[in-house]
Design an enzyme around this catalytic site. Sequence first.
Site, mmCIF file in Angstrom:
data_model
loop_
_atom_site.group_PDB
_atom_site.id
_atom_site.type_symbol
_atom_site.label_atom_id
_atom_site.label_comp_id
_atom_site.label_asym_id
_atom_site.label_seq_id
_atom_site.Cartn_x
_atom_site.Cartn_y
_atom_site.Cartn_z
ATOM 1 N N ASN A 1 53.598 60.351 51.229
ATOM 2 C CA ASN A 1 54.205 61.138 52.304
ATOM 3 C C ASN A 1 55.587 61.576 51.854
ATOM 4 O O ASN A 1 56.406 60.740 51.466
ATOM 5 C CB ASN A 1 54.286 60.322 53.594
ATOM 6 N N SER B 1 50.547 64.605 55.492
ATOM 7 C CA SER B 1 51.496 65.186 56.432
ATOM 8 C C SER B 1 51.223 64.517 57.776
ATOM 9 O O SER B 1 50.088 64.538 58.260
ATOM 10 C CB SER B 1 51.273 66.693 56.509
ATOM 11 N N GLU B 2 52.258 63.909 58.381
ATOM 12 C CA GLU B 2 51.989 62.992 59.493
ATOM 13 C C GLU B 2 51.520 63.674 60.780
ATOM 14 O O GLU B 2 51.121 63.006 61.716
ATOM 15 C CB GLU B 2 53.198 62.088 59.762
ATOM 16 N N ASN B 3 51.550 65.029 60.806
ATOM 17 C CA ASN B 3 50.986 65.699 61.973
ATOM 18 C C ASN B 3 49.458 65.734 61.938
ATOM 19 O O ASN B 3 48.842 66.297 62.843
ATOM 20 C CB ASN B 3 51.564 67.111 62.126
ATOM 21 N N SER C 1 46.562 59.368 61.945
ATOM 22 C CA SER C 1 47.589 59.620 60.942
ATOM 23 C C SER C 1 48.530 58.423 60.813
ATOM 24 O O SER C 1 48.867 57.987 59.711
ATOM 25 C CB SER C 1 48.376 60.869 61.335
#
Lengths: 216, 237
Positions: free
Chosen positions: A23, A46-48, A88
Amino acid sequence: MAWTREEMAARAAKELRDGFYVNLGIGIPTLVSNYIPTGMAVQLQSENGMLGTGPFPYEGEEDADLINAGKQTITELPTTSFFSSADSFAMIRGGHIDLSILGAMQVAENGDLANWMIPGKMVKGMGGAMDLVAGVKRVVVLMEHSAKNEPKLLPKCDLPLTGAQVVDMVITDLGVFTIDKHGKGGMTLVEVANGTTLDEIKAKTAAHYTVAPGLK
Amino acid sequence: MSQGKIYPNAAAALSGLLKNDMTIMAGGFGICGIPESLIEAVSASGVKGITAISNNAGIDGVGLGVLLETRQIRKMISSYVGENKLFAQQYLAGELEIEFNPQGTLAERIRAGGAGIPAFFTKTGVGTSVAEGKEVREIDGARYVMERGLVADVALVHAWKGDTEGNLVFRKTARNFNPLMATAGKVTVVEVEHLVEPGEIDPDHIVTPGIYVQRIIHVPDPTKRIEQRTVRKRVMA
């Protein structure tokens, strides 16, 4: 001359390993994706809600439904998967991500990190930073060594913490430090940037650290 | 024939559900995957004192930013609101309450709320201001903070495709918080870009089963804005 932002990103890329899930934070850390060695398989999270982020789209091919955590338009890869925010952060908090590279306002010699708030001034929120530093296997901070001549590497952070004893390595424009965050080894200067001296680093660092043997 | 779950428009879908001082969840990350038509209908209703649970606060004039402009929101539970200037102004003036949650904690609180789990322990936030006033417990040698599950009076969700039964499919990163929030609303209202008949979505591809969805509206061809347009130049061969 110290390292440029690009050189800092290139140095951080040396922490990548084949097969890693990584990340990258917003700012200089995003540049690390330009320095993934050819032939090395690294999946960016991507944390979304996306694993396997691709490059920016060609002009005219932007898709409002396809963005990264910095809200920038991006593209898919053949390896891409999409998932919910809960999945996520299950990846992040469950220790499935190998490496997190993120920016910071302050780092303390014990690995404490502050990067989300300046009381009375900045009200943005922590986003996913607290989850990343608490859950990812290895945490590397990529930041300028000083902010307006104020040191950012400190004996103790005075800004509100993002995480306590969470940072493993700090890469700045002046050099590279490792932190023994769970042991008693403290902070160690392990690399000096081209054109920088041990004396300059000493003058610009408030944190206590030892210098790795043979370094000059 | 019963009306089922389908409503003709956003105002009709929200009728009877809105009241002052209620809690509303709204899906979306930034302005990606936000239930924009439903938010506009909340704005038009004039309800005030809303506690809004949403990862972000939209941007000025878009998404929840609309409800900030009209001062209908009393409190936000969010992880990041950096893109909204009005938010910062109202907060620093003491007109708006904010509860910042780490993004993963926010997501898990909503997931837990929807699953009937009142609280859970997580490592995130231990040793920070997030843990202040909360139970911290040592489990297997590490410290964890207790966080509570979250539910809402109404959850507003945006989906790409849905059938009339409420089975939903999301598109790319517009999924984000939407499926979790669908489970955590006492009443969940969904806007779908494509409304289809049961059987048209492969049951193996359904992300949110219809049991979580009470009301549906069809919003064909919604305007989708881009917050940060980033592109690369095409290199001619």
